[in-house]
Structures are given as structure tokens and as C-alpha cells.
Scaffold this active site. Structure first.
Site, PDB file in Angstrom:
ATOM      1  N   CYS A 308      47.411  54.752  34.714  1.00 13.53           N
ATOM      2  CA  CYS A 308      47.966  54.643  33.364  1.00 13.53           C
ATOM      3  C   CYS A 308      46.859  54.790  32.319  1.00 13.53           C
ATOM      4  O   CYS A 308      45.785  54.199  32.458  1.00 13.53           O
ATOM      5  CB  CYS A 308      48.665  53.296  33.195  1.00 13.53           C
ATOM      6  SG  CYS A 308      49.562  53.156  31.639  1.00 13.53           S
ATOM      7  N   GLY A 343      47.704  46.841  38.047  1.00 10.46           N
ATOM      8  CA  GLY A 343      46.349  46.335  37.907  1.00 10.46           C
ATOM      9  C   GLY A 343      45.783  45.686  39.145  1.00 10.46           C
ATOM     10  O   GLY A 343      44.639  45.229  39.140  1.00 10.46           O
ATOM     11  N   ARG A 407      60.843  57.164  29.284  1.00  8.18           N
ATOM     12  CA  ARG A 407      60.137  55.913  29.573  1.00  8.18           C
ATOM     13  C   ARG A 407      59.085  55.655  28.495  1.00  8.18           C
ATOM     14  O   ARG A 407      58.814  54.516  28.117  1.00  8.18           O
ATOM     15  CB  ARG A 407      59.468  55.987  30.949  1.00  8.18           C
ATOM     16  CG  ARG A 407      58.895  54.655  31.409  1.00  8.18           C
ATOM     17  CD  ARG A 407      58.231  54.752  32.766  1.00  8.18           C
ATOM     18  NE  ARG A 407      58.029  53.431  33.332  1.00  8.18           N
ATOM     19  CZ  ARG A 407      56.998  52.655  33.037  1.00  8.18           C
ATOM     20  NH1 ARG A 407      56.088  53.076  32.190  1.00  8.18           N
ATOM     21  NH2 ARG A 407      56.886  51.456  33.581  1.00  8.18           N
ATOM     22  N   GLU A 478      28.414  39.667  42.292  1.00  8.54           N
ATOM     23  CA  GLU A 478      28.048  38.830  43.420  1.00  8.54           C
ATOM     24  C   GLU A 478      29.208  38.691  44.415  1.00  8.54           C
ATOM     25  O   GLU A 478      29.001  38.527  45.620  1.00  8.54           O
ATOM     26  CB  GLU A 478      27.636  37.446  42.902  1.00  8.54           C
ATOM     27  CG  GLU A 478      27.239  36.450  43.975  1.00  8.54           C
ATOM     28  CD  GLU A 478      26.984  35.077  43.393  1.00  8.54           C
ATOM     29  OE1 GLU A 478      25.850  34.601  43.487  1.00  8.54           O
ATOM     30  OE2 GLU A 478      27.949  34.470  42.850  1.00  8.54           O
ATOM     31  N   SER A 479      30.435  38.752  43.898  1.00 11.74           N
ATOM     32  CA  SER A 479      31.614  38.577  44.743  1.00 11.74           C
ATOM     33  C   SER A 479      31.827  39.748  45.690  1.00 11.74           C
ATOM     34  O   SER A 479      32.361  39.578  46.789  1.00 11.74           O
ATOM     35  CB  SER A 479      32.870  38.391  43.871  1.00 11.74           C
ATOM     36  OG  SER A 479      32.726  37.279  43.016  1.00 11.74           O
TER      37      SER A 479
END
Length: 497
Positions: A308, A343, A407, A478-479
């Protein structure tokens, strides 16, 4: 201070998935203890909180069946004619229907040759034998015919059929039917009414298929639950879908917080039996306004999807985690479920969406590229890919029936060319991922793990117990895996692009 400067200084801070982590808590819950049942609309529950996007490269009947078998919900896209969408709904509703109602039968007075011919043409291995009053008097199969060979082709069916037919009633459960079939070594069981008239037939294949998917979601008649998309003003389509037996209709709009859409939803609701979802929205005020239409569920998400471009082209949107939480705050008071649409990239994002109040998530890119997603396979540099595009992309707006145009509120005459459209989506390809079942398994496995860390045995407890911590970009870096070159791909993780 200038009123325009005020717009900046008073603007609220908003966040999305990568801005937070879920805080681990004291827990006695193991992932195996977790239950994932959830409400997706006023009258329908799912066994897992997964809904597929109404996109023409994500959901048609194959995807809807695959998700229903796993306990989720497929929303069939609307970039097709009304008749085509109705047909897709019917394919889902009649997939793995335990009792087949349209049964091919034969009279006891017809010949064995005629029975053989019907079986060959219809591709079946047996026929119930019924009288003119539809009373079941026998069953004839290829096994009955084979010993007779060609010499008895003119024999009557009544002379060759099996007379002692094992039948079941309409309220016979799957386990009982399976036991009867095994006991009597038969492949099909005619379903009869109290007065012995034929109602339908159940086959061993269908019984075993039913047992294979114990988590499947079904309606009161035992058929798979399915949803379908509809334009905000297309009452004719909504009524046709409702008549076809669709369980949920999802109004498909990029901006559901519009007075004319809210008014139309109220009118549409009066003409359909199906539950009605409305969206998409992203704010508390939108939730307060659209709930006046007495809808059954809300879709949340303005521009978070991977394909999107609304936030870039129009400069409009709300980061998804903030959007979901603000809508859920309002919807919870009305008892209306919230679906976080878009998302999501990882199973951890699913957990975060539920942590801030979502009842289910709607996924597109995660399911795009699976075996069941529409679209042809292509091969690039020796790797398989499938097409994936946004419904606001140029291809979606000009292909099919051009559902992307209305839409995104870009109606046009039949001679309007693509240069007069303003796309809010892109087109591309994603790697082929295999069956959707495998993707759903990994998603739900990650969610169960998250709920185990929180100490939440159910989604309701996840709403209540989950706490979030705000992290910096360094915290997110870091994750992710770091300081390593990945040599073997994991089925539930892909590096950030």
C-alpha cells in the site's frame, strides 16, 4: 503561536509494531495450554484469530477453504462479477459438506448396463437404488456388477444390488457414521428421513476428511464459514452473497469513516442475513461514528500493508498499533470485534495486535505466494515466485472489474485509461511459500509462545495481561538476528529488507 504551528506541536505520538515489545510476565502457561478461539463478528467465532485479506492475489475459494480448515476465515475478493463471487462462496460452502444432498440415484427396474453407464459418466463407484417415492431399497456398486461381467448387462438392478443397506439419519454424528462404515465395510452411507426417503449420502472419504481437520470452523449446517468483500454501495452484490449463504460480508473501502458509507451500511444491513464488517478506519472518532450503523465487526488499517502506498501518495494514515488500540478502546464497550488489517510481518506482530485489543488479524502478504493464493507461478533465478499486488495498484484498478477504483473512490467511465487513475498500491512478486497450512501453523505457534511468556491462556487474558515496553530503533535492531550471515532460512523468520 500560529494555528498551523499548533498542528505540529499538538500532534499526538503514534506507534507501530516495531516500536514496542511485549513484556514477559510471571506465567504458569505453556504454549500447548493456550486456546486461540476468538470472536470475529457478532455471531461468528473462529478457532484461530487469522483472517485473509480480500485481495485478488490472496483470497478466492481455495484460500477460504484452507483457512476454514485451520479454524480461520477467508474473505473472498470482489474484483470479479457478482456471479463469479457468488460461485466462489458456493465452492467454499459445498467443500467437504458431510452430507451430499444432490445424489445420483437409479431405479430398481433399470438395467445393470444402465447403472454401469451412469457410474462411468458421473465418475462414481456406486448408486443408491430408490423407488419412485425416493424410498431407499438398495445400493449397487461396481463391486456388485463386476462378477456379472458383460453377460448379465440386461439384468435388472434389483437382481444385482445389495439389499441390506446400512443407512444413517440426518442427526448422526461423524464418529458414529465412521464406526458404521468400518463395521459394515461400506464406502457410502445413504442418509434417510424418518419415512426412509433418501435425503443425501455420506462417503468414507468425506468422513475422514472431516476428522482430518478437527479445528475447522463450520456454520450450523456443518459447512465451512466464509466471508466475502462488497463495495460500500453495492447492495445488489451484498444481497446476492447473502442469498448464496455467505456468513460475513466485509464492506471493502480504503476509508470507511464517511457519512455516505455509514448510511449505506445501515441500509445494507436491513437487506442481508449475513454479519457485516465495516472498514477501514484508524481512529477513535471513526469507531464511535461507524458503530452507529450497528455493524458486526470493524476492520482497522489505513495504509500499513506492504503493497500500500496511501501514506506516501496521500500523506494519510495512522501507524497500525496506535490505530488498533484507539479503535479497540471504543469497540470493546459495544462488544464489537476488531480486526487489525495490515502491517504484520511476523508472528510477534500478531501477538502485539492482540495485546492492544484486536480480536483477530487480517493478513495479505503473509499468505500471498502460498499454494492456495490466486495467480500463476513464475521462476526467477531458479526460485519460484507468485504475483502479489495491492487492490489500489494500477493492475487491480484496471483488471477484473476494477474494484480498486471504487475502493479508492476513483470511479470513471468505461473509456477512462490508466493515466487518469491515481494508484495507492504497487505490484510485485513474493517467494513461493508452500501450503497456507504451514504458514498458519508457524503464525499460531509464535502467538502461543508469546501468550506463554505473558501468562495468558486465552485471547481475552492476552487483552488483560499483556504489557508493552516502548523501544528505540536500536532496541529493534537488537531484537533481530545480528552479526551473522544466515545460511539456513527459518520457516517463521525472514530478514528485514
Amino acid at each position: 503561536m500560529s494555528k498551523y504551528t499548533d498542528k505540529l506541536t499538538k500532534a499526538e505520538d503514534t506507534f507501530t509494531f516495531d516500536d514496542f515489545l511485549i513484556k514477559p510476565g510471571l506465567s504458569s502457561i505453556e504454549p500447548k495450554d493456550v486456546t486461540l478461539g476468538t470472536k470475529v463478528s457478532t455471531n461468528y467465532n473462529l478457532n484461530i484469530p487469522v483472517v485473509s485479506s480480500a485481495m485478488d492475489t490472496v483470497t478466492e475459494s481455495q484460500m477460504a477453504v484452507a483457512l476454514a480448515r485451520q479454524g480461520g476465515l477467508g474473505v473472498i475478493h470482489r474484483n470479479m462479477t457478482i456471479e463469479q463471487e457468488v460461485q466462489e462462496v458456493r465452492k467454499v460452502k459445498y467443500a467437504n459438506e458431510l452430507t451430499v444432498k444432490e445424489v445420483i440415484t437409479i431405479s430398481p427396474d433399470e438395467t445393470v448396463a444402465q447403472a454401469q453407464e451412469i457410474m462411468d459418466i458421473e465418475g462414481v463407484s456406486g448408486l443408491p437404488v430408490v423407488t419412485d417415492e425416493d424410498i431407499v431399497v438398495g445400493i449397487i456398486s461396481r463391486r456388485d456388477i463386476k462378477p456379472l461381467r458383460g453377460k448379465a448387462a440386461d439384468k435388472k438392478v434389483s437382481e444385482a444390488m445389495t439389499h441390506n443397506v446400512v443407512t444413517i439419519s440426518e442427526d448422526t454424528d461423524t464418529e458414529t457414521a465412521l464406526d458404521l462404515a468400518y463395521e459394515n465395510k461400506v464406502e457410502r452411507l445413504p442418509v434417510v428421513s424418518d419415512d426412509k426417503k433418501l435425503v443425501g449420502i455420506v462417503t468414507m472419504k468425506d468422513i475422514l476428511e472431516r476428522k482430518k481437520y478437527p479445528n475447522a470452523v463450520r456454520d450450523k449446517n456443518g459447512r465451512y464459514i466464509v466471508a466475502a468483500a462488497c463495495g460500500p454501495f453495492d447492495t445488489d452484490r451484498a444481497m446476492a452473497l447473502s442469498d448464496a449463504g455467505v456468513d460475513i460480508i466485509a464492506i471493502d473501502s480504503a476509508h470507511g469513516h464517511k457519512t455516505d458509507i455509514i448510511k449505506s451500511a445501515k441500509e445494507m444491513n436491513k437487506n442481508i442475513e449475513s454479519d457485516l464488517l465495516l472498514g477501514n478506519i484508524a481512529t477513535r472518532k471513526a469507531a464511535e461514528d461507524i458503530l452507529k450503523a450497528e455493524i458486526d465487526g470493524i476492520k482497522v488499517g489505513i495504509g500499513p500493508g506492504s503493497i500500500c502506498t496511501t501514506r506516501i501518495v496521500a500523506g494519510v494514515g495512522v501507524p497500525q498499533l496506535s490505530a488498533v488500540s484507539s479503535v479497540a478502546d471504543v469497540a470493546e464497550d459495544y462488544g464489537v470485534p476488531v480486526i487489525a488489517d495490515g502491517g504484520l510481518r511476523y508472528s510477534g506482530d500478531v501477538a502485539k495486535a492482540l495485546a492492544v485489543g484486536a480480536n483477530a488479524v487480517m493478513v495479505g502478504s503473509i499468505l500471498a505466494g502460498t499454494t492456495e493464493s490466486p495467480g500463476e507461478m513464475t521462476i526467477r533465478n531458479g526460485r519460484k515466485y507468485k504475483q502479489y499486488r495491492g487492490m489500489g495498484s494500477l493492475g487491480a484498478m484496471t483488471g477484473g472489474v476494477g474494484a480498486g477504483k471504487d475502493r479508492y473512490f476513483q470511479t470513471s467511465g468505461s473509456n477512462m485509461n490508466s493515466t487518469k487513475l491515481v494508484p495507492e498500491g504497487i505490484e510485485g512478486v513474493v517467494p513461493y511459500k508452500g501450503p497456507a497450512e504451514q504458514i498458519v501453523f508457524q503464525l499460531m505457534g509464535g502467538l502461543k509462545s508469546s501468550m506463554g511468556y505473558v501468562g495468558a491462556k486465552s485471547i481475552k487474558e492476552m487483552h488483560e495481561k499483556a504489557e508493552l515496553v516502548h523501544i528505540t530503533p536500536n532496541g529493534m535492531s537488537e531484537s533481530h538476528p545480528h552479526d551473522i550471515t544466515i545460511t539456513n532460512e527459518s520457516p517463521n523468520y525472514h530478514p528485514r529488507s
